[in-house]
Design a protein around this motif. Structure first.
Motif, PDB file in Angstrom:
ATOM      1  N   GLY A 104       0.812  -1.212   0.000  1.00 55.07           N
ATOM      2  CA  GLY A 104       0.000   0.000   0.000  1.00 55.07           C
ATOM      3  C   GLY A 104       0.842   1.256   0.000  1.00 55.07           C
ATOM      4  N   SER A 105       1.911   1.257   0.796  1.00 53.35           N
ATOM      5  CA  SER A 105       2.775   2.447   0.832  1.00 53.35           C
ATOM      6  C   SER A 105       3.528   2.615  -0.484  1.00 53.35           C
ATOM      7  N   MET A 106       3.967   1.505  -1.061  1.00 53.30           N
ATOM      8  CA  MET A 106       4.646   1.590  -2.366  1.00 53.30           C
ATOM      9  C   MET A 106       3.680   2.103  -3.426  1.00 53.30           C
ATOM     10  N   TRP A 107       2.469   1.621  -3.389  1.00 58.52           N
ATOM     11  CA  TRP A 107       1.445   2.003  -4.353  1.00 58.52           C
ATOM     12  C   TRP A 107       1.156   3.496  -4.252  1.00 58.52           C
ATOM     13  N   LEU A 108       1.130   4.021  -3.032  1.00 59.09           N
ATOM     14  CA  LEU A 108       0.810   5.431  -2.837  1.00 59.09           C
ATOM     15  C   LEU A 108       1.984   6.369  -3.107  1.00 59.09           C
ATOM     16  N   TRP A 109       3.199   5.955  -2.713  1.00 58.34           N
ATOM     17  CA  TRP A 109       4.300   6.912  -2.719  1.00 58.34           C
ATOM     18  C   TRP A 109       5.469   6.601  -3.637  1.00 58.34           C
ATOM     19  N   ALA A 110       5.586   5.396  -4.138  1.00 54.79           N
ATOM     20  CA  ALA A 110       6.752   5.069  -4.965  1.00 54.79           C
ATOM     21  C   ALA A 110       6.517   5.463  -6.422  1.00 54.79           C
TER      22      ALA A 110
END
Length: 155
Positions: A104-110
């Motif tokens: 989820g964090s990769m999807w949002l910020w990467a």
């Protein structure tokens, strides 16, 4: 005239059915982690290269590249034996939750989204991957609910 009213649970499973369903869920979770660990070990260089590209993991990539498949393997073994299934399910749920938060964090910020999970999951979109993980977290949690009161073994 007296009427006898029985309260019937809408969905009641016998102890044997709960045990069978819980064990079946453990086997499905075990299969996911065995496949994933096997792929990460046999394709270790590719997995490591992917981790090195992740900003916050890159300094620990070598450690993570071995810790993840080893942890998956240990949890898979725990899911195989009745005595360790409950802690194995907790470990599975925890690790899948960590993976889901990471995705989820990769999807949002990467900017670039590297995925080196395994041959099955890396074919999914990031949204599908999150839902896939949530589904596995849900079924593992259900197995824990099934095991809540233990099983009555007949000897």
């Amino acid at each position: 005239m007296n009427t006898v009213t029985q309260k019937i649970a809408p969905f009641h499973l016998s102890s044997a059915a709960r045990e069978w369903l819980s064990f079946s869920i453990c086997l499905v979770c075990l299969a996911l982690f065995v496949i994933s660990a096997y792929d990460k070990i046999t394709e270790h260089d590719r997995f490591l290269r992917g981790l090195v590209k992740v900003k916050y993991i890159s300094d620990y990539a070598l450690f993570v590249s071995w810790a993840v498949p080893i942890t998956e393997t240990v949890i898979a073994v725990m899911l195989l034996f009745p005595a360790s299934q409950k802690p194995g399910l907790y470990g599975f749920t925890l690790l899948m939750s960590v993976f889901t938060i990471y995705i989820g964090s990769m999807w949002l910020w990467a900017e670039k989204l590297p995925c080196h999970c395994n041959l099955i999951v890396e074919k999914l979109s990031w949204g599908q991957h999150v839902w896939f993980n949530i589904a596995f977290i849900a079924i593992a949690s259900y197995a824990l609910i099934l095991q809540k009161n233990g099983f009555k073994h007949k000897h």
